[in-house]
Design a protein around this motif. Structure first.
Motif, PDB file in Angstrom:
ATOM      1  N   GLU A   1       0.832  -1.213   0.000  1.00  0.00           N
ATOM      2  CA  GLU A   1       0.000   0.000   0.000  1.00  0.00           C
ATOM      3  C   GLU A   1       0.862   1.257   0.000  1.00  0.00           C
ATOM      4  O   GLU A   1       0.526   2.256  -0.641  1.00  0.00           O
ATOM      5  CB  GLU A   1      -0.932   0.000   1.208  1.00  0.00           C
ATOM      6  N   LEU A   2       1.988   1.196   0.727  1.00  0.00           N
ATOM      7  CA  LEU A   2       2.891   2.346   0.764  1.00  0.00           C
ATOM      8  C   LEU A   2       3.447   2.647  -0.629  1.00  0.00           C
ATOM      9  O   LEU A   2       3.531   3.821  -1.033  1.00  0.00           O
ATOM     10  CB  LEU A   2       4.025   2.075   1.745  1.00  0.00           C
ATOM     11  N   GLU A   3       3.826   1.597  -1.362  1.00  0.00           N
ATOM     12  CA  GLU A   3       4.346   1.801  -2.721  1.00  0.00           C
ATOM     13  C   GLU A   3       3.280   2.429  -3.609  1.00  0.00           C
ATOM     14  O   GLU A   3       3.562   3.357  -4.381  1.00  0.00           O
ATOM     15  CB  GLU A   3       4.812   0.470  -3.308  1.00  0.00           C
ATOM     16  N   ARG A   4       2.047   1.910  -3.522  1.00  0.00           N
ATOM     17  CA  ARG A   4       0.961   2.489  -4.325  1.00  0.00           C
ATOM     18  C   ARG A   4       0.707   3.944  -3.947  1.00  0.00           C
ATOM     19  O   ARG A   4       0.485   4.800  -4.815  1.00  0.00           O
ATOM     20  CB  ARG A   4      -0.325   1.664  -4.139  1.00  0.00           C
TER      21      ARG A   4
ATOM     22  N   LYS B   1       2.820   6.079  -2.629  1.00  0.00           N
ATOM     23  CA  LYS B   1       3.921   6.914  -3.123  1.00  0.00           C
ATOM     24  C   LYS B   1       3.770   7.207  -4.606  1.00  0.00           C
ATOM     25  O   LYS B   1       4.020   8.337  -5.065  1.00  0.00           O
ATOM     26  CB  LYS B   1       5.259   6.222  -2.853  1.00  0.00           C
ATOM     27  N   GLU B   2       3.343   6.183  -5.365  1.00  0.00           N
ATOM     28  CA  GLU B   2       3.116   6.403  -6.796  1.00  0.00           C
ATOM     29  C   GLU B   2       2.015   7.430  -7.021  1.00  0.00           C
ATOM     30  O   GLU B   2       2.139   8.306  -7.890  1.00  0.00           O
ATOM     31  CB  GLU B   2       2.749   5.072  -7.462  1.00  0.00           C
ATOM     32  N   LEU B   3       0.928   7.311  -6.229  1.00  0.00           N
ATOM     33  CA  LEU B   3      -0.170   8.286  -6.353  1.00  0.00           C
ATOM     34  C   LEU B   3       0.284   9.688  -5.972  1.00  0.00           C
ATOM     35  O   LEU B   3      -0.136  10.676  -6.584  1.00  0.00           O
ATOM     36  CB  LEU B   3      -1.344   7.850  -5.469  1.00  0.00           C
ATOM     37  N   VAL B   4       1.140   9.787  -4.933  1.00  0.00           N
ATOM     38  CA  VAL B   4       1.657  11.098  -4.535  1.00  0.00           C
ATOM     39  C   VAL B   4       2.448  11.726  -5.673  1.00  0.00           C
ATOM     40  O   VAL B   4       2.254  12.900  -6.027  1.00  0.00           O
ATOM     41  CB  VAL B   4       2.540  10.961  -3.273  1.00  0.00           C
ATOM     42  N   ASN B   5       3.343  10.934  -6.286  1.00  0.00           N
ATOM     43  CA  ASN B   5       4.143  11.454  -7.395  1.00  0.00           C
ATOM     44  C   ASN B   5       3.263  11.846  -8.584  1.00  0.00           C
ATOM     45  O   ASN B   5       3.485  12.886  -9.218  1.00  0.00           O
ATOM     46  CB  ASN B   5       5.173  10.404  -7.837  1.00  0.00           C
ATOM     47  N   LYS B   6       2.259  10.996  -8.879  1.00  0.00           N
ATOM     48  CA  LYS B   6       1.347  11.302  -9.982  1.00  0.00           C
ATOM     49  C   LYS B   6       0.564  12.574  -9.701  1.00  0.00           C
ATOM     50  O   LYS B   6       0.383  13.432 -10.587  1.00  0.00           O
ATOM     51  CB  LYS B   6       0.393  10.120 -10.178  1.00  0.00           C
ATOM     52  N   THR B   7       0.106  12.722  -8.459  1.00  0.00           N
ATOM     53  CA  THR B   7      -0.665  13.917  -8.089  1.00  0.00           C
ATOM     54  C   THR B   7       0.201  15.174  -8.171  1.00  0.00           C
ATOM     55  O   THR B   7      -0.261  16.235  -8.614  1.00  0.00           O
ATOM     56  CB  THR B   7      -1.222  13.759  -6.663  1.00  0.00           C
ATOM     57  N   ILE B   8       1.458  15.043  -7.752  1.00  0.00           N
ATOM     58  CA  ILE B   8       2.376  16.193  -7.835  1.00  0.00           C
ATOM     59  C   ILE B   8       2.561  16.620  -9.287  1.00  0.00           C
ATOM     60  O   ILE B   8       2.547  17.825  -9.619  1.00  0.00           O
ATOM     61  CB  ILE B   8       3.722  15.839  -7.185  1.00  0.00           C
ATOM     62  N   ASP B   9       2.749  15.628 -10.193  1.00  0.00           N
ATOM     63  CA  ASP B   9       2.909  15.951 -11.626  1.00  0.00           C
ATOM     64  C   ASP B   9       1.677  16.654 -12.168  1.00  0.00           C
ATOM     65  O   ASP B   9       1.779  17.668 -12.886  1.00  0.00           O
ATOM     66  CB  ASP B   9       3.167  14.677 -12.424  1.00  0.00           C
ATOM     67  N   GLU B  10       0.483  16.123 -11.820  1.00  0.00           N
ATOM     68  CA  GLU B  10      -0.758  16.751 -12.287  1.00  0.00           C
ATOM     69  C   GLU B  10      -0.901  18.163 -11.721  1.00  0.00           C
ATOM     70  O   GLU B  10      -1.337  19.083 -12.434  1.00  0.00           O
ATOM     71  CB  GLU B  10      -1.953  15.898 -11.874  1.00  0.00           C
ATOM     72  N   ALA B  11      -0.535  18.318 -10.459  1.00  0.00           N
ATOM     73  CA  ALA B  11      -0.629  19.648  -9.839  1.00  0.00           C
ATOM     74  C   ALA B  11       0.319  20.635 -10.505  1.00  0.00           C
ATOM     75  O   ALA B  11      -0.037  21.810 -10.719  1.00  0.00           O
ATOM     76  CB  ALA B  11      -0.324  19.545  -8.348  1.00  0.00           C
ATOM     77  N   ASP B  12       1.523  20.170 -10.851  1.00  0.00           N
ATOM     78  CA  ASP B  12       2.477  21.070 -11.530  1.00  0.00           C
ATOM     79  C   ASP B  12       1.953  21.507 -12.886  1.00  0.00           C
ATOM     80  O   ASP B  12       2.091  22.685 -13.278  1.00  0.00           O
ATOM     81  CB  ASP B  12       3.826  20.354 -11.686  1.00  0.00           C
TER      82      ASP B  12
ATOM     83  N   ARG C   1      -2.223  16.491  -0.311  1.00  0.00           N
ATOM     84  CA  ARG C   1      -2.010  16.588   1.128  1.00  0.00           C
ATOM     85  C   ARG C   1      -2.524  15.343   1.845  1.00  0.00           C
ATOM     86  O   ARG C   1      -1.864  14.788   2.725  1.00  0.00           O
ATOM     87  CB  ARG C   1      -2.725  17.831   1.670  1.00  0.00           C
ATOM     88  N   GLN C   2      -3.716  14.869   1.451  1.00  0.00           N
ATOM     89  CA  GLN C   2      -4.282  13.669   2.068  1.00  0.00           C
ATOM     90  C   GLN C   2      -3.433  12.434   1.772  1.00  0.00           C
ATOM     91  O   GLN C   2      -3.241  11.584   2.650  1.00  0.00           O
ATOM     92  CB  GLN C   2      -5.709  13.452   1.573  1.00  0.00           C
ATOM     93  N   LEU C   3      -2.939  12.332   0.554  1.00  0.00           N
ATOM     94  CA  LEU C   3      -2.083  11.194   0.202  1.00  0.00           C
ATOM     95  C   LEU C   3      -0.781  11.214   1.002  1.00  0.00           C
ATOM     96  O   LEU C   3      -0.291  10.167   1.444  1.00  0.00           O
ATOM     97  CB  LEU C   3      -1.777  11.217  -1.302  1.00  0.00           C
ATOM     98  N   ARG C   4      -0.229  12.410   1.186  1.00  0.00           N
ATOM     99  CA  ARG C   4       0.979  12.517   2.003  1.00  0.00           C
ATOM    100  C   ARG C   4       0.702  12.085   3.443  1.00  0.00           C
ATOM    101  O   ARG C   4       1.517  11.393   4.076  1.00  0.00           O
ATOM    102  CB  ARG C   4       1.508  13.954   1.987  1.00  0.00           C
ATOM    103  N   MET C   5      -0.457  12.508   3.982  1.00  0.00           N
ATOM    104  CA  MET C   5      -0.823  12.114   5.340  1.00  0.00           C
ATOM    105  C   MET C   5      -0.976  10.592   5.435  1.00  0.00           C
ATOM    106  O   MET C   5      -0.525   9.973   6.405  1.00  0.00           O
ATOM    107  CB  MET C   5      -2.129  12.796   5.762  1.00  0.00           C
ATOM    108  N   ARG C   6      -1.621  10.006   4.415  1.00  0.00           N
ATOM    109  CA  ARG C   6      -1.789   8.555   4.414  1.00  0.00           C
ATOM    110  C   ARG C   6      -0.431   7.848   4.333  1.00  0.00           C
ATOM    111  O   ARG C   6      -0.189   6.860   5.034  1.00  0.00           O
ATOM    112  CB  ARG C   6      -2.661   8.145   3.217  1.00  0.00           C
ATOM    113  N   ARG C   7       0.453   8.379   3.505  1.00  0.00           N
ATOM    114  CA  ARG C   7       1.789   7.801   3.393  1.00  0.00           C
ATOM    115  C   ARG C   7       2.525   7.845   4.736  1.00  0.00           C
ATOM    116  O   ARG C   7       3.120   6.854   5.169  1.00  0.00           O
ATOM    117  CB  ARG C   7       2.597   8.578   2.340  1.00  0.00           C
ATOM    118  N   ASP C   8       2.443   8.995   5.412  1.00  0.00           N
ATOM    119  CA  ASP C   8       3.115   9.132   6.707  1.00  0.00           C
ATOM    120  C   ASP C   8       2.520   8.180   7.746  1.00  0.00           C
ATOM    121  O   ASP C   8       3.239   7.590   8.562  1.00  0.00           O
ATOM    122  CB  ASP C   8       3.021  10.583   7.203  1.00  0.00           C
ATOM    123  N   GLU C   9       1.172   8.030   7.722  1.00  0.00           N
ATOM    124  CA  GLU C   9       0.518   7.137   8.668  1.00  0.00           C
ATOM    125  C   GLU C   9       0.933   5.685   8.419  1.00  0.00           C
ATOM    126  O   GLU C   9       1.178   4.922   9.362  1.00  0.00           O
ATOM    127  CB  GLU C   9      -1.009   7.273   8.539  1.00  0.00           C
TER     128      GLU C   9
END
Length: 383
Positions: free
Chosen positions: A47-50, A52-63, A113-121
């Motif tokens: 789940e952590l790997e998934r 992290k992938e979503l976080v990176n994808k979201t960052i790209d979309e946000a940029d 932000r939510q994905l980052r929180m989930r990753r940290d948790e």
């Protein structure tokens, strides 16, 4: 007499066999806990790997949205500067496009932000699981040592115990104490951390729904309650682990561990006020003294809580160059020390600990006048 003695030894062997079976079952249960923790650890890693992938994808979309939003704002500024040159449809389109992009950017930033929180948790949960797995492996190794001992030297104990009743009662009391401890732990885990963690899972599902249906502000309010619930679960787990074996005893030493333990007991039980006073030098003692003193005070305090109904418990510990002095006093209902009571296995265990250290144990109590436990242990024992 000889036949009687032979019969008693056989009976004791049967009892010890039951003890071995009970310890072996405990080892299997701890092994299961470790295996379940490993499976959960592997699942969380995936789940952590998934995530992290979503976080990176979201960052790209946000940029990308950031660039589009910046261009839309520039376009809107140009329209505002030369308002009369543009048609009404062009003006409306510029405003709507800038607004839509701004909203999309805000939403995707919130998602990030939510994905980052989930990753940290997940990373925090992984760390806790790793501690559980390590603890389970350590406990299994310790139980293996105990089993080896029980299967060898302990089977000879019947030759050193006099009287049929003493032999039988000794084995039975060990089994009863183990079963009672397992029941207590099972009940505490079920009623405490297990229930709280079940509620945590339900609240986590609720948080996702609130975020979708009511927005981030409502979710933040729910998140505060969620954090309190997780904190309560963590407190219960730490308290149970502390009862099993206070790890701080090895790291910090006797005095800080006792101070923290008594403070935790007072906070958990709320009713009796527990005070702790230490006299003499605060120094590390040999491990056999530290664990013995801790267990003696722990047993005395728990006895007072279970049986005396006190409003105040005082614990005093003095350490000199030659002796350790311990006083545990409560203002509870007391008891008649001349009347022999059943289920006094805790007091028997305390006396055995003190005897092993060549110390003295004295219990003073009167009905309605509270109880005082006095312990004196020589520090030069075994030197």
């Amino acid at each position: 007499m000889s036949a009687n003695k032979q019969f008693d030894v056989k009976q004791l062997d049967k009892i010890i066999g039951k003890v071995i079976d009970t310890v072996h079952d405990s080892k299997d249960e701890i092994f299961q806990i470790g295996e379940q923790s490993r499976q959960e650890h592997e699942r969380l890693l995936e789940e952590l790997e998934r995530t992290k992938e979503l976080v990176n994808k979201t960052i790209d979309e946000a940029d990308k949205l950031e660039v589009q939003t910046r261009l839309a704002r520039q376009r809107l500024s140009a329209v505002n500067r030369d308002f009369k040159r543009y048609k009404e449809e062009e003006i409306r389109d510029a405003y709507e496009k800038a607004h839509d992009l701004h909203m999309k950017l805000a939403m995707i930033r919130e998602q990030e932000r939510q994905l980052r929180m989930r990753r940290d948790e997940i990373e925090r949960r992984l760390a806790r699981l790793e501690e559980t797995i390590e603890r389970a492996e350590h406990l299994i190794s310790q139980i293996t040592v105990v089993l080896n001992y029980l299967n060898s030297d302990f089977r000879q104990i019947g030759e050193f115990i006099e009287g049929a009743r003493q032999k039988q009662e000794f084995g039975l009391k060990i089994i009863e104490a183990q079963e009672e401890e397992r029941k207590r732990l099972s009940r505490e885990i079920h009623d405490g951390p297990a229930q709280l963690l079940a509620h945590v899972m339900m609240r986590s599902d609720l948080l996702e729904r609130i975020c979708r249906e009511r927005g981030p502000d409502e979710m933040i309010r729910e998140l505060r309650d969620f954090k309190k619930m997780v904190r309560s679960a963590l407190y219960e787990v730490r308290r149970i682990i502390y009862d099993l074996r206070p790890m701080a005893l090895d790291d910090l030493g006797l005095i800080p561990t006792l101070r923290k333990y008594l403070q935790t007991v007072e906070e958990y039980n709320k009713t009796p006020k527990i005070s702790f006073v230490h006299f003499g030098e605060e120094k590390r003692l040999p491990p056999r003294f530290e664990i013995a003193i801790f267990r003696l005070i722990q047993e005395s305090v728990q006895n007072a809580l279970k049986h005396a109904e006190p409003t105040e418990i005082q614990v005093k510990l003095g350490i000199t160059n030659n002796y350790i002095f311990i006083v545990i006093k409560d203002n509870g209902k007391g008891f008649d020390t001349n009347v022999k009571k059943e289920n006094t296995f805790g007091l028997i265990g305390m006396k055995e600990r003190v005897d092993l250290l060549e110390g003295n144990l004295e219990i003073r109590s009167k009905i309605g006048a509270g109880t005082v436990v006095l312990i004196q242990i020589p520090l030069d024992f075994g030197s």
